[in-house]
Design an enzyme around this catalytic site. Structure first.
Site, short mmCIF file in Angstrom:
data_model
loop_
_atom_site.label_atom_id
_atom_site.label_comp_id
_atom_site.label_asym_id
_atom_site.label_seq_id
_atom_site.Cartn_x
_atom_site.Cartn_y
_atom_site.Cartn_z
N PRO A 88 83.47 -48.70 -44.58
CA PRO A 88 82.39 -48.81 -45.57
C PRO A 88 82.14 -50.26 -46.01
CG PRO A 88 83.98 -47.11 -46.22
CD PRO A 88 84.59 -47.87 -45.09
N GLU A 115 94.38 -44.60 -46.43
CA GLU A 115 93.63 -45.44 -47.38
C GLU A 115 93.06 -46.69 -46.71
OE1 GLU A 115 93.40 -42.74 -49.47
OE2 GLU A 115 95.51 -42.95 -48.99
N ARG A 153 72.82 -43.22 -25.72
CA ARG A 153 71.49 -42.72 -25.38
C ARG A 153 70.52 -43.85 -25.02
NH1 ARG A 153 67.78 -42.87 -29.17
NH2 ARG A 153 66.65 -41.01 -28.56
N ASP A 168 60.76 -47.92 -26.24
CA ASP A 168 60.31 -49.31 -26.25
C ASP A 168 58.88 -49.42 -26.75
OD1 ASP A 168 62.71 -49.99 -25.13
OD2 ASP A 168 61.97 -49.89 -23.08
C1 9WO Z 1 90.13 -44.09 -49.33
C2 9WO Z 1 90.22 -44.14 -50.68
C3 9WO Z 1 90.97 -43.40 -51.58
C4 9WO Z 1 90.85 -43.68 -52.94
C5 9WO Z 1 89.98 -44.68 -53.36
C6 9WO Z 1 89.23 -45.40 -52.45
C7 9WO Z 1 89.37 -45.11 -51.13
N1 9WO Z 1 88.78 -45.66 -50.08
C8 9WO Z 1 89.26 -45.07 -49.01
C9 9WO Z 1 88.83 -45.47 -47.72
O1 9WO Z 1 87.95 -46.29 -47.58
N2 9WO Z 1 89.47 -44.90 -46.69
C10 9WO Z 1 89.10 -45.22 -45.36
C11 9WO Z 1 88.83 -43.97 -44.59
C12 9WO Z 1 90.11 -46.03 -44.66
C13 9WO Z 1 89.53 -46.46 -43.34
C14 9WO Z 1 88.88 -45.30 -42.57
N3 9WO Z 1 88.15 -44.46 -43.45
C15 9WO Z 1 86.80 -44.48 -43.52
C16 9WO Z 1 85.89 -45.12 -42.72
N4 9WO Z 1 86.12 -43.85 -44.45
N5 9WO Z 1 84.82 -44.08 -44.30
C17 9WO Z 1 84.66 -44.85 -43.25
C18 9WO Z 1 83.36 -45.28 -42.82
C19 9WO Z 1 83.20 -46.01 -41.67
C20 9WO Z 1 81.93 -46.44 -41.30
N6 9WO Z 1 80.85 -46.12 -42.04
C21 9WO Z 1 81.00 -45.39 -43.16
C22 9WO Z 1 82.24 -44.96 -43.58
#
Ligand code: 9WO
Length: 248
Positions: A88, A115, A153, A168
């Site tokens: 994220p 996490e 794709r 395109d």
């Molecule tokens: C877990 C968490 C728990 C309590 C408070 C905050 C917290 N953040 C996270 C977190 O970001 N966990 C991630 C889970 C760890 C890395 C992989 N995870 C993930 C990737 N969640 N969301 C994504 C992601 C990737 C790409 N685009 C959007 C979301």
């Protein structure tokens, strides 16, 4: 193209790699997909990939050693490749990013769990960080699947010639136009007459008008970014004059 996935859940990608457009591309060898499981690079009986966070707090953090060993093996297995971490905190992945990645020979997608992963692994091994949207998942796998699908794709020959030509075309950067199939009347709603007319020029003009109108109503930010030709400005004005679009 070659796409590598670093994941503790390689089974997660079974359906992605076997079904639909991506499955067909894999079978036709237009893309090679290979998973690397950090658990296979552990030395302990429990195949541990996570540990408690320094500083305390809930949850676990992915350790450096199994991840770096998996990444090293992946890197050594073919052409040089960038490692992209799904997170994220990353840059927003969009169609333009998909088009750029589809031109690469190879990419390694790193999926985190728990996490997150030890920041030092990110600093030493990760070349890019990508987000598919502002939400937290339980792991990077769904995000990697989204990116993989969007990239594959676009590879040459994966969609038919006709459909890749549309990609395109002038519709690029716009939302899609509405689509219809049989029956001609459904729930007292008829298919727009122009689509039954057989006038291909008129049909293309209507589709572009709808695409412009919907993009204007639903995603004005996309239209701002793309810009419009004078002819498109005129089509959009026609769309807005045609009917009221309050409910859209
Ligand atoms: C877990 C968490 C728990 C309590 C408070 C905050 C917290 N953040 C996270 C977190 O970001 N966990 C991630 C889970 C760890 C890395 C992989 N995870 C993930 C990737 N969640 N969301 C994504 C992601 C990737 C790409 N685009 C959007 C979301």
């Amino acid at each position: 193209m070659r796409i590598d996935l670093i994941t503790v859940f390689p089974e997660w990608f079974d359906s992605v790699v076997n079904l639909g457009v991506v499955g067909r591309a894999v079978r036709a060898q237009q893309v090679q997909v290979k998973c690397w499981n950090p658990r296979d690079y552990t030395l302990d009986r429990h195949r541990t990939v996570d540990d408690r966070p320094y500083g305390g707090g809930p949850g676990m953090v992915m350790m450096t050693a199994p991840l770096s060993a998996a990444i090293a093996d992946a890197r050594a297995d073919g052409a040089p490749a960038k490692v992209a971490y799904m997170s994220p905190q990353g840059r927003r992945f969009d169609q333009q990013a998909a088009q750029h990645m589809a031109k690469q020979d190879r990419i390694i997608l790193l999926c985190g769990r728990y996490e997150g992963i030890d920041e030092r692994l990110i600093d030493s091994e990760v070349d890019e960080e990508w987000s598919i949207g502002d939400y937290v998942l339980s792991g990077g796998e769904p995000a990697a699947a989204v990116m993989l699908d969007a990239i594959v794709r676009l590879l040459p020959g994966v969609l038919g010639d006709e459909r890749s030509a549309v990609q395109d075309s002038f519709m690029d950067g716009l939302l899609d136009c509405p689509h219809y199939t049989r029956p001609e009347v459904y729930a007292q709603q008829s298919v727009p007459a122009v689509l039954l007319s057989g006038h291909h020029g008129e049909i293309e003009r209507w589709r572009l008008k709808q695409a412009l109108g919907r993009t204007y109503l639903r995603r004005p930010d996309l239209l701002e970014q793309r810009g419009m030709s004078p002819a498109e400005e005129k089509l959009l004005a026609e769309f807005l004059a045609d009917t009221d679009h309050h409910q859209e």
